[in-house]
Design a protein around this motif. Structure first.
Motif, PDB file in Angstrom:
ATOM      1  N   LYS A   1     -31.522 -28.777  24.911  1.00 44.74           N
ATOM      2  CA  LYS A   1     -30.331 -28.683  24.065  1.00 44.74           C
ATOM      3  C   LYS A   1     -29.297 -29.714  24.494  1.00 44.74           C
TER       4      LYS A   1
ATOM      5  N   ARG B   1     -39.018 -32.951  21.289  1.00 48.07           N
ATOM      6  CA  ARG B   1     -37.886 -32.125  21.698  1.00 48.07           C
ATOM      7  C   ARG B   1     -37.796 -32.076  23.216  1.00 48.07           C
TER       8      ARG B   1
ATOM      9  N   ALA C   1     -25.995 -32.488  17.133  1.00 47.56           N
ATOM     10  CA  ALA C   1     -25.282 -31.221  17.251  1.00 47.56           C
ATOM     11  C   ALA C   1     -24.619 -30.903  15.917  1.00 47.56           C
TER      12      ALA C   1
ATOM     13  N   GLU D   1     -31.196 -30.635  15.185  1.00 48.85           N
ATOM     14  CA  GLU D   1     -30.322 -30.182  16.266  1.00 48.85           C
ATOM     15  C   GLU D   1     -31.083 -30.069  17.584  1.00 48.85           C
ATOM     16  N   GLY D   2     -30.480 -30.594  18.637  1.00 56.57           N
ATOM     17  CA  GLY D   2     -31.069 -30.543  19.963  1.00 56.57           C
ATOM     18  C   GLY D   2     -31.203 -31.922  20.566  1.00 56.57           C
ATOM     19  N   ARG D   3     -31.811 -31.963  21.721  1.00 59.30           N
ATOM     20  CA  ARG D   3     -31.997 -33.212  22.467  1.00 59.30           C
ATOM     21  C   ARG D   3     -33.439 -33.667  22.303  1.00 59.30           C
ATOM     22  N   TRP D   4     -33.640 -34.981  22.115  1.00 62.01           N
ATOM     23  CA  TRP D   4     -34.957 -35.549  21.830  1.00 62.01           C
ATOM     24  C   TRP D   4     -35.243 -36.736  22.749  1.00 62.01           C
TER      25      TRP D   4
ATOM     26  N   SER E   1     -41.262 -29.299  17.260  1.00 62.93           N
ATOM     27  CA  SER E   1     -40.893 -30.034  18.467  1.00 62.93           C
ATOM     28  C   SER E   1     -41.156 -31.538  18.383  1.00 62.93           C
TER      29      SER E   1
ATOM     30  N   ALA F   1     -29.711 -37.090  20.489  1.00 65.91           N
ATOM     31  CA  ALA F   1     -29.321 -35.689  20.381  1.00 65.91           C
ATOM     32  C   ALA F   1     -28.519 -35.516  19.103  1.00 65.91           C
TER      33      ALA F   1
END
Length: 154
Positions: free
Chosen positions: A152, A149, A54, A36-39, A126, A52
């Motif tokens: 979000k 990472r 979610a 989960e999250g933005r990469w 991360s 990303a």
């Protein structure tokens, strides 16, 4: 007749068989939450992209692909779904099935018309790597991507 039977047996042994999917529980599906999250991703050639993930609910995650890591609008999206004990990514003829999962990794095998499989491996909170392979995970020429990472999902 014996030659025909041998030819059929040889053909069957060379035909790729679908990889059996893993029966996945809700607890095992939750192991994927580290995604989960933005990469920000980087390929072996240095090209950068964004991804990303979610979590929507206990059985569905959305995935987003960005051509550039700084893009706001995704260029593609998909879903990772747990349905009746099977986790899939993709849709229709282009899909992958989860065949192994742990707290730090997941392996998906190709199904339908998909030709490559992939493995996600978390290396820290991360960072993680994605390895794409054709044929088998022991492919001598897999493609590897490093992800870090970012922020979000907007």
């Amino acid at each position: 007749m014996r030659h025909a039977l041998l030819a059929v047996c040889a053909l069957l042994s060379c035909t790729p068989r679908p990889t059996p999917s893993l029966h996945v529980t809700g607890d095992q599906f939750r192991m994927l939450r580290w995604l989960e999250g933005r990469w920000t991703g980087t390929g072996e050639d240095g090209a950068m992209f964004g991804e990303a993930y979610a979590v929507l609910d206990d059985s569905t995650m959305r995935s987003y692909t960005y051509t550039k890591p700084t893009d706001i609008a995704p260029s593609d999206s998909g879903a990772i779904r747990l349905r009746r004990g099977v986790v899939t990514s993709g849709d229709g003829e282009w899909r992958w099935t989860l065949t192994a999962v742990s707290a730090d990794s997941a392996m998906f095998a190709p199904q339908g018309r998909a030709e490559n499989g992939f493995t996600w491996r978390r290396t820290s909170d991360s960072t993680w790597t994605a390895t794409l392979w054709r044929g088998s995970p022991n492919d001598s020429r897999p493609r590897r991507y490093s992800l870090v990472r970012a922020a979000k999902v907007p």
